[in-house]
Design an enzyme around this catalytic site. Structure first.
Site, short mmCIF file in Angstrom:
data_model
loop_
_atom_site.label_atom_id
_atom_site.label_comp_id
_atom_site.label_asym_id
_atom_site.label_seq_id
_atom_site.Cartn_x
_atom_site.Cartn_y
_atom_site.Cartn_z
CG ASP A 9 -2.31 -1.40 1.03
OD1 ASP A 9 -2.51 -1.39 0.23
OD2 ASP A 9 -1.82 -1.47 2.39
CG ASP A 57 -6.74 -1.75 -1.29
OD1 ASP A 57 -6.87 -3.15 -1.97
OD2 ASP A 57 -5.70 -1.43 -0.08
#
Length: 230
Positions: free
Chosen positions: A189, A203
């Site tokens: 991330d 995401d």
């Protein structure tokens, strides 16, 4: 002379008429024989057969029109999925190579930063203790979307499912190939808004696809292209 011509010409008139009638009768008889023997029947058959053939000819394009249209929707689904997956994969490779173990990069002051972290949980860092479960869920989503693609005739649904598929594949790739091990890998991330969880492009694709599916469901549009009203 006129009387002689009248006398001479009178017998010819019935013969000519009679011969004409005989010729017409012969043609009619020959036509009936030809129809009865089938020697002069048209190639298409009777009028009923011709009408049936015409109806089948009219129905054939409608029967086959759905398949190319469905194939185009499936192509859109996989094209969107491939684009989302490639974008996520390239961004993660760049983050790992250029940003990991380095200070965050400020994009919009403190409000938005690029910061590399490893997330063992689900989207936005939730549920880090259930990595294997999230891996199984991601794989199940991919299988369901692949099966649903066979009945797909809606362009908006193709885009929504393509986003879901691309995002699920992006995070599943991290689960399989990244440390600490297969099906337990931590997802990369790097998008870090202020006062919010860090996430990645996979995401974002999943969330956008889910929101689009909710909107389509509210509008009553099904994946097969039909519209229902509750």
């Amino acid at each position: 002379m006129a009387e002689a011509e009248r006398i001479i010409g009178t017998p010819d008139t019935p013969d000519a008429a009679g011969s004409g009638q005989e010729r017409r009768g012969e043609h009619a008889a020959s036509g009936e024989r030809a129809d009865s023997e089938g020697t002069r029947a048209p190639a298409g058959g009777s009028a009923t057969d011709a009408a049936a053939a015409g109806a089948s000819g009219m129905d054939r394009p409608e029967a086959t029109a759905g398949r190319p249209r469905g194939k185009r929707r499936i192509a859109v689904l996989f094209a969107v999925a491939a684009f989302a997956y490639a974008l996520d994969l390239i961004s993660k490779l760049l983050v790992v190579a250029k940003l990991e173990h380095h200070p965050p990069i400020e994009i919009v002051g403190d409000w938005l930063k690029f910061e590399a972290i490893r997330n063992a949980g689900a989207a936005f860092g939730f549920g880090e203790a259930f990595t294997v479960i999230f891996t199984v869920i991601a794989a199940s989503v991919i299988v369901v979307i692949a099966r649903l693609a066979r009945k797909l005739y809606s362009l908006p649904w193709a885009i929504a499912l393509g986003l879901l598929l691309g995002g699920a594949l992006g995070n599943l790739t991290d689960r399989i190939f990244r440390a600490p091990g297969v099906f337990e890998g931590a997802v990369v991330d790097f998008i870090a808004p202020k006062h919010f969880a860090v996430f990645n492009l996979a995401d974002s694709a999943i969330v956008c696809g889910g929101i689009l599916i909710v909107l389509l469901s509210f509008k009553g549009l099904d994946p097969d292209g039909t519209v229902h009203k509750d």
